[in-house]
Motif scaffolding. Structure first.
Motif: not given
Length: 304
Positions: A242-246
């Motif tokens: 999972d990657v948080l795309l901020a």
């Protein structure tokens, strides 16, 4: 029957050349395909992306991913790759392109993998030295048009100072995007930057990008809202990242994650959890980067 991708050049008399993506039915060419199960394609020159230490809090590996020894470097995240001023400029410029080329949101995509979105590609933001044309010229022994990234922006009176394909702010945008391309070997050729605008209620369903459409790298600069993107191995969903795309962050996927993992952005609140909180649904723009696939016969084979 699959769907093929075509590019049509659309030029205003005083505006930049923009590639609009059109889709038509044919026997092959869809970006949605079965993953590569054999050897993973590799570039001629090694890719060495070094993420800052702050990236650790933006990536979440499953136990299966770690236990089975998958490479953490197959997903690259650089938080705050751009600053607030650059973010505001890119968001404004993307809005202008979308307003002219994709004014309304589409409820369905040609491969049924994305809903409530709009998109366009902008060749005016890609210098020739970074494009396929540059690699072909080099292969033919010809000088590559320097196509400097510090092109003058259009003056207030509407004149372009001699650069007829330069729109307002395009020079500044090229300066920012060139920092992305500089992360990679200069021998790479890049496709025009692609703007993908996902509505607050939009979603991207799990899919693997067609390896025939582009090369080793797929990535993007995140603008406006945050989102959680999930990457899952096609044969074992327990192997995931999972990657948080901020906003302001840059990400790239390569190697096994590029070719053997699906990726998605869902409206499911369970999958939008990050550090115990649900990431609110919000409109987001991804300014996407893909390298061009090198022809089997080399770049020279593309020359007329």
């Amino acid at each position: 029957m699959l769907l093929s991708l075509k590019h049509t050049a659309v030029r205003r008399l005083t505006g930049p050349l923009v590639l609009r993506r059109l889709f038509s039915e044919s026997d092959s060419g869809s970006r949605l395909v079965k993953p590569i199960t054999g050897d993973i394609p590799q570039p001629n020159e090694p890719i060495k992306l070094v993420a800052p230490s702050t990236a650790a809090s933006y990536i979440r590996y499953s136990a299966g991913y770690l236990e089975q020894g998958y490479d953490k470097s197959d997903i690259f995240v650089h938080p705050d790759f751009i600053n607030d001023e650059e973010h505001a400029l890119l968001a404004k410029c993307c809005e202008r392109k979308l307003k002219r080329l994709a004014s309304t949101y589409e409820m369905g995509h040609f491969d049924k993998r994305i809903h409530n979105y709009r998109e366009c590609s902008v060749s005016a933001w890609l210098p020739q030295k970074r494009a396929v044309a540059g690699r072909v010229a080099e292969a033919m022994g010809r000088a590559v048009d320097p196509d400097p990234i510090d092109l003058p922006d259009r003056a207030a009176n509407g004149k372009s100072g001699g650069w007829t394909t330069v729109g307002k702010y395009d020079g500044q945008v090229r300066h920012i995007l060139d920092r992305v391309w500089e992360l990679f070997p200069s021998s790479f050729a890049w496709l025009p930057p692609h703007i993908l605008d996902l509505h607050e209620n939009g979603e991207i369903l799990p899919h693997v990008d067609n390896p025939d459409y582009s090369g080793f790298m797929v990535g993007g600069l995140s603008l406006l809202g945050s989102a959680v993107s999930t990457f899952r191995h096609v044969d074992d969903p327990s192997v995931s990242v999972d990657v948080l795309l901020a906003p302001k962050s840059l990400y790239f996927m390569t190697n096994r994650i590029r070719y053997q993992f699906t990726h998605e952005i869902t409206v499911d609140p369970e999958q939008r959890q990050w550090q115990g909180k649900v990431v609110p649904r919000a409109r987001r723009i991804s300014l996407m980067f893909r390298d061009a696939k090198v022809p089997e016969s080399g770049w020279k084979s593309l020359a007329n």
